[in-house]
Design a protein around this motif. Structure first.
Motif, PDB file in Angstrom:
ATOM      1  N   ASP A 157      14.026 -13.605   7.042  1.00 48.92           N
ATOM      2  CA  ASP A 157      13.193 -12.653   6.123  1.00 48.92           C
ATOM      3  C   ASP A 157      14.151 -11.543   5.769  1.00 48.92           C
ATOM      4  O   ASP A 157      14.292 -10.735   6.258  1.00 48.92           O
ATOM      5  CB  ASP A 157      11.995 -11.996   7.051  1.00 48.92           C
ATOM      6  CG  ASP A 157      11.279 -11.027   6.306  1.00 48.92           C
ATOM      7  OD1 ASP A 157      11.619 -10.701   5.152  1.00 48.92           O
ATOM      8  OD2 ASP A 157      10.383 -10.395   6.815  1.00 48.92           O
ATOM      9  N   PRO A 158      14.772 -11.856   4.542  1.00 48.54           N
ATOM     10  CA  PRO A 158      15.883 -10.945   3.824  1.00 48.54           C
ATOM     11  C   PRO A 158      15.254  -9.810   3.729  1.00 48.54           C
ATOM     12  O   PRO A 158      16.081  -8.673   3.781  1.00 48.54           O
ATOM     13  CB  PRO A 158      16.196 -11.691   2.607  1.00 48.54           C
ATOM     14  CG  PRO A 158      15.497 -12.982   2.746  1.00 48.54           C
ATOM     15  CD  PRO A 158      14.406 -12.970   3.428  1.00 48.54           C
ATOM     16  N   GLU A 159      14.040  -9.401   3.391  1.00 49.52           N
ATOM     17  CA  GLU A 159      13.746  -8.051   2.901  1.00 49.52           C
ATOM     18  C   GLU A 159      13.446  -7.320   4.134  1.00 49.52           C
ATOM     19  O   GLU A 159      13.843  -6.135   4.270  1.00 49.52           O
ATOM     20  CB  GLU A 159      11.946  -7.944   2.401  1.00 49.52           C
ATOM     21  CG  GLU A 159      11.816  -9.119   1.245  1.00 49.52           C
ATOM     22  CD  GLU A 159      12.666  -8.713   0.031  1.00 49.52           C
ATOM     23  OE1 GLU A 159      13.021  -7.377  -0.118  1.00 49.52           O
ATOM     24  OE2 GLU A 159      13.347  -9.290  -0.785  1.00 49.52           O
ATOM     25  N   HIS A 160      13.241  -7.751   5.471  1.00 49.25           N
ATOM     26  CA  HIS A 160      13.216  -6.902   6.788  1.00 49.25           C
ATOM     27  C   HIS A 160      14.329  -7.241   7.474  1.00 49.25           C
ATOM     28  O   HIS A 160      14.251  -6.696   8.591  1.00 49.25           O
ATOM     29  CB  HIS A 160      11.937  -7.643   7.208  1.00 49.25           C
ATOM     30  CG  HIS A 160      10.535  -6.807   6.806  1.00 49.25           C
ATOM     31  ND1 HIS A 160       9.882  -7.976   5.907  1.00 49.25           N
ATOM     32  CD2 HIS A 160       9.937  -5.639   6.528  1.00 49.25           C
ATOM     33  CE1 HIS A 160       8.894  -7.267   5.290  1.00 49.25           C
ATOM     34  NE2 HIS A 160       8.998  -6.072   5.699  1.00 49.25           N
ATOM     35  N   LYS A 161      15.303  -7.971   6.895  1.00 52.85           N
ATOM     36  CA  LYS A 161      16.645  -8.098   7.728  1.00 52.85           C
ATOM     37  C   LYS A 161      16.379  -8.736   9.059  1.00 52.85           C
ATOM     38  O   LYS A 161      16.745  -8.211  10.114  1.00 52.85           O
ATOM     39  CB  LYS A 161      17.465  -6.905   7.655  1.00 52.85           C
ATOM     40  CG  LYS A 161      17.858  -6.278   6.631  1.00 52.85           C
ATOM     41  CD  LYS A 161      18.775  -5.205   6.709  1.00 52.85           C
ATOM     42  CE  LYS A 161      19.352  -4.867   5.374  1.00 52.85           C
ATOM     43  NZ  LYS A 161      20.550  -3.947   5.816  1.00 52.85           N
ATOM     44  N   GLN A 162      15.398  -9.801   9.173  1.00 51.77           N
ATOM     45  CA  GLN A 162      14.968 -10.457  10.339  1.00 51.77           C
ATOM     46  C   GLN A 162      15.096 -11.811  10.260  1.00 51.77           C
ATOM     47  O   GLN A 162      14.965 -12.447   9.116  1.00 51.77           O
ATOM     48  CB  GLN A 162      13.658 -10.057  10.708  1.00 51.77           C
ATOM     49  CG  GLN A 162      13.468  -8.628  11.394  1.00 51.77           C
ATOM     50  CD  GLN A 162      11.803  -8.451  11.792  1.00 51.77           C
ATOM     51  OE1 GLN A 162      11.051  -8.956  11.344  1.00 51.77           O
ATOM     52  NE2 GLN A 162      11.643  -7.742  12.788  1.00 51.77           N
TER      53      GLN A 162
END
Lengths: 410, 105
Positions: free
Chosen positions: A82-87
């Motif tokens: 999940d690149p938006e939440h860096k997860q």
């Protein structure tokens, strides 16, 4: 503490953590690496298994043996990024946060993508050697094979190790000669390429060698389906190639987690800058090795040179400095050609494999694009180098960037 | 670099007859190059593929591979061989005024 997360503990991922654990400040950075299985494979060795030159034990070691003690190793399949939440979400339910993500999830064969391939004749009259199980099954099959039409097919490019098909063909010629049945084996190479290899000069040299060994080439053959009962390959332009034994390199694709995260191209490879490996979409994601869409070979040698350049850059990048080292696509590989001989090629993004001497211009000891015994010994030594030097991120006595010295262009 | 005149326009070509400057391409040139490739008339289905390749080619600087065309232009591989027989990616690249699609080492 900042987090460096590496996905995949294969050739590229393992080299990355080994390199960076020396170079990144240990007080500021914690590195974690994730992989789905415990075993590290020496994949170049798979080629030798069908011909009884290596056994299963020669190509496996525990991944843990190659991960530095200050790097956390997690065994789990990767579900999605999940690149938006860096997860990163793991199949075991855990969520991992990152400041910098390195994707090194590699590429794998997808036989189910071609109709007729992975059906009832799979591992009967249809084999592959890109997995350990496949290579072992093919070895068993060859031990009792009486001869006939052996067809080697590459479904589509790019594939991991583009020289492996040629090595397989040349070793097959040697193996059947040793078995005393070469006169009863007809060897054909059905390839989507216009000739024996991708680049024109190497294609000419290698094509001539195949010709001398009595191996036929069926060029521009793009496989549409396999008829496992009639034992024939049918191309999109309706050409038919019949076989008794089919050895295939199925379609290669990147990891499903890449597709599930919307990070991949049409084959699940991550688009990156070819000089720095930084994602074209996200400023905190890099992709290295076979997982990236680099315009060069999918091979451990490429990953090795790439990691050297990447480690230098990342240390600058995390300090907010410009990345100054630009990867030139340099790689080299030994090509085993049978009868105790081998070839070597050295190339980069812009320079195709050329004849000459390597690494010392005019001296060698290795000869480029020529069959020699010394090149064969280079290949044999390479397994030791892989486990003891390359994976541990140690320096080879060669520069990362390619040199034109010692090459000639007729 | 050689030049030749196609459909009344002088363009640069390489030794294999591929145009080297995609900006010199016109639809009239495509029609002529298609004839040389054994396609007497271009249908809407041909144009759909050519337009996709032009878009990709100008955006990336490279001719798309067959798989990029089938994925991006929503056309099956079988149809691509029917539209541009024998080496569809190479054929459509030449007609679209792009370089030869290059394989990697």
């Amino acid at each position: 503490m900042k987090k460096l997360l590496v996905l995949g503990a294969g050739t590229a991922g393992t080299m990355v953590v080994n390199r960076l654990c020396h170079q990144l400040n240990g007080a500021e950075w914690q590195a974690t690496i994730v992989d789905q299985s415990e075993t590290h494979y020496y994949q170049p060795g798979f080629l030798f298994i069908p011909f009884g030159m290596y056994s299963k034990e020669d190509v496996i070691k525990p991944r843990r043996d190659f991960i530095p003690p200050n790097v956390e190793l997690i065994m789990s399949r990767i579900e999605a990024i999940d690149p938006e939440h860096k997860q990163v979400k793991l199949a075991n339910g855990h969520l991992l946060n990152y400041d910098i993500l390195v994707i090194a999830t590699g590429t794998d064969i997808r036989p189910e993508q071609t109709p007729g391939l992975k059906e009832h004749e799979w591992r009967q009259s249809i084999h592959e050697f890109y997995s350990l199980d496949g290579a072992v099954a093919l070895a068993k099959h060859l031990r009792s094979w009486k001869g006939g039409r052996l067809v080697f097919n590459v479904v589509d490019n790019p594939i991991k190790c583009p020289v492996a098909p040629l090595e397989f063909l040349m070793l097959a010629d040697w193996y059947f000669t040793e078995q005393g049945i070469r006169d009863r084996v007809d060897i054909t190479y059905a390839t989507p390429l216009p000739g024996a290899f991708t680049k024109p000069i190497a294609a000419k040299y290698l094509g001539d060698i195949l010709d001398r060994k009595g191996i036929k080439v069926e060029p521009e053959f793009l496989l549409e389906h396999v008829d496992p009962d009639a034992k024939k390959l049918v191309s999109y332009d309706e050409r038919v190639v019949e076989y008794d034994l089919l050895v295939t390199v199925p379609l290669n694709m990147g990891a499903d987690a890449i597709a599930a995260s919307g990070l991949g191209d049409e084959l699940n490879y991550v688009p990156v800058d070819k000089g720095t490996f930084l994602s074209t979409k996200y400023a905190d994601i890099f992709a290295l090795g076979d997982a990236a869409n680099l315009p060069t070979s999918k091979a451990g040698a490429v990953a090795h040179y790439a990691v050297e350049s990447f480690a230098e850059n990342l240390c600058r990048y995390v300090d907010g400095l410009e990345m100054t080292s630009s990867f030139d696509g340099h790689a080299n590989c030994f090509i085993e050609s049978g009868f105790g001989k081998g070839l070597l090629i050295d190339f980069n993004y812009d320079v195709e494999p050329l004849p000459g001497h390597f690494p010392l211009p005019g001296v060698g000891p290795f000869s480029l694009l020529q069959e020699t015994e010394i090149n064969h010994w280079g290949k044999v030594m390479f397994r030791w180098m892989y486990w003891n030097i390359l994976l541990k991120g140690l320096e080879l006595p060669m520069p990362a960037r390619m040199s034109m010295a010692g090459k000639w262009h007729k | 670099m050689a030049t030749r005149t196609i459909a009344g326009k002088t363009v640069q070509v390489n030794e294999e007859g591929f145009m080297t400057d995609p900006s010199e391409w016109t639809k009239e040139i495509a029609v002529e190059l298609a004839k040389e490739e054994g396609l007497p008339a271009l249908t809407d289905a041909h144009w759909k593929v050519i337009e996709f390749c032009r878009k990709e080619g100008t955006a990336t600087g490279k001719a798309p591979t067959l798989r990029q065309i089938t994925t991006g232009a929503a056309v099956s591989t079988k149809d691509m061989f029917a539209l541009f027989p024998k080496g569809p990616a190479k054929k459509v690249a030449r007609i679209s005024g792009l370089g030869k699609p290059e394989g990697c080492v």
